[in-house]
Motif scaffolding. Structure first.
Motif, PDB file in Angstrom:
ATOM      1  N   ILE A 249       0.858  -1.183   0.000  1.00 39.87           N
ATOM      2  CA  ILE A 249       0.000   0.000   0.000  1.00 39.87           C
ATOM      3  C   ILE A 249       0.893   1.233   0.000  1.00 39.87           C
ATOM      4  N   VAL A 250       0.720   2.100  -1.006  1.00 40.22           N
ATOM      5  CA  VAL A 250       1.547   3.305  -1.096  1.00 40.22           C
ATOM      6  C   VAL A 250       0.692   4.515  -1.423  1.00 40.22           C
ATOM      7  N   ASN A 251       1.231   5.677  -1.118  1.00 40.17           N
ATOM      8  CA  ASN A 251       0.604   6.946  -1.472  1.00 40.17           C
ATOM      9  C   ASN A 251       1.181   7.399  -2.808  1.00 40.17           C
ATOM     10  N   GLY A 252       0.350   7.382  -3.852  1.00 41.44           N
ATOM     11  CA  GLY A 252       0.829   7.707  -5.183  1.00 41.44           C
ATOM     12  C   GLY A 252       1.304   9.135  -5.353  1.00 41.44           C
ATOM     13  N   ALA A 253       0.957  10.011  -4.413  1.00 39.26           N
ATOM     14  CA  ALA A 253       1.355  11.417  -4.525  1.00 39.26           C
ATOM     15  C   ALA A 253       2.769  11.667  -4.013  1.00 39.26           C
ATOM     16  N   GLU A 254       3.373  10.696  -3.328  1.00 42.88           N
ATOM     17  CA  GLU A 254       4.723  10.882  -2.804  1.00 42.88           C
ATOM     18  C   GLU A 254       5.750  10.822  -3.934  1.00 42.88           C
ATOM     19  N   PRO A 255       6.680  11.765  -3.996  1.00 37.09           N
ATOM     20  CA  PRO A 255       7.706  11.757  -5.052  1.00 37.09           C
ATOM     21  C   PRO A 255       8.541  10.481  -5.009  1.00 37.09           C
ATOM     22  N   GLY A 256       8.751   9.880  -6.168  1.00 37.23           N
ATOM     23  CA  GLY A 256       9.585   8.689  -6.270  1.00 37.23           C
ATOM     24  C   GLY A 256       8.979   7.424  -5.722  1.00 37.23           C
ATOM     25  N   ILE A 257       7.687   7.457  -5.395  1.00 35.65           N
ATOM     26  CA  ILE A 257       7.076   6.325  -4.700  1.00 35.65           C
ATOM     27  C   ILE A 257       7.013   5.076  -5.572  1.00 35.65           C
ATOM     28  N   LEU A 258       6.794   5.249  -6.867  1.00 32.27           N
ATOM     29  CA  LEU A 258       6.637   4.087  -7.737  1.00 32.27           C
ATOM     30  C   LEU A 258       7.944   3.320  -7.868  1.00 32.27           C
TER      31      LEU A 258
END
Length: 273
Positions: A249-258
């Motif tokens: 589960i991740v926050n897609g708005a965080e820079p570099g998250i992908l």
């Protein structure tokens, strides 16, 4: 022998993202730019999306009654017409356009295209109508698109074995089935939260790096996980099936998250069996 080896390598580089339609459409440009960069490096995503709020809004506007039974939308033929129109039409193509604006290549599909997703009625079909469970995924079609560098964007509407009856399929279970049939062990759930939070001894909320399904159920029972986070984590757990061993589960708005999620597996919260 070389051809088989290369195909196995490409298969391993595919990863599956599950996301609500409204969440994915609202993500920053950096998310899609990063997706393009990863695709160029050989990490090609397969996206399975939902779109519940947009479906509800359209149903209300058209005056078509709809209700939920045990978390599933009761689906008549009239409701299914709207589900297919909104998911496979409006939302799917919005996502495709955003991906292509980043410079990546994308193809929008529903489960009906190329018999991509076959389904059968859920056990409680007498209560929920035309809702289906996935019985087969045309992984070869998906992998062919991935091998050509296209991002498959999949709307979870399926067909029965006879190819005539359509089914509304829960996006979470569809994503899990797609990932499992592709042989993907980790599925990335993109949300608007950084992961599952737990308050430490100093009263500070911190993201849990790893949590089991049993621990999540205990946290829900104790009230540590509450409110709007409950459906998010339950949805993530629905994705764990077949070959899928963990959900991130991740926050897609965080820079570099992908990149962190795909290449490193170090972002957000990992839910394991």
């Amino acid at each position: 022998m070389t051809q088989i080896s290369n195909q196995q390598q490409r298969t391993a580089s595919a990863y599956v993202i599950k996301c609500g339609g409204s969440t994915l459409a609202a993500l920053p440009e950096d998310f899609f730019r990063e997706m393009k960069e990863l695709a160029e490096e050989g990490f090609v995503p397969v996206i399975v999306h939902g779109g519940g709020p947009a479906i509800s809004e359209t149903l209300n506007r058209l005056g078509i009654e709809s209700e939920f039974v045990g978390g599933l939308r009761k689906t008549s033929e009239a409701v299914l017409d709207v589900v297919e129109m909104v998911l496979a039409g409006k939302i799917n193509k919005e996502i495709v356009r955003r991906i292509q604006l980043s410079g990546a290549k994308a193809v929008g599909l529903s489960g009906a295209d190329g018999r991509l997703i076959e389904a059968e009625p859920v056990p409680n079909a007498h209560e929920v109508g035309l809702v289906g469970n996935v019985t087969r995924v045309n992984a070869q079609l998906i992998q062919s698109l991935v091998d050509m560098g296209y991002v498959p964007v999949i709307a979870p509407v399926g067909l029965g074995k006879d190819g005539a009856q359509r089914y509304n399929i829960n996006a979470d279970t569809a994503a899990g089935a797609v990932a499992s049939q592709l042989g993907v062990s980790r599925l990335v759930v993109v949300t608007d939260v950084p992961g599952i939070l737990r308050t430490d001894g100093e009263g500070v909320k911190r993201v849990l790096p790893v949590v089991t399904v049993a621990e999540i159920e205990a946290m829900i029972a104790s009230g540590e996980i509450y409110g709007g986070m409950i459906p998010k984590v339950r949805a993530a757990m629905e994705c764990i099936q077949g070959e899928v061993q963990e959900v991130l589960i991740v926050n897609g708005a965080e820079p570099g998250i992908l990149r962190q999620a795909v290449a490193e597996g170090s972002a957000g919260t990992r839910i394991v069996r």
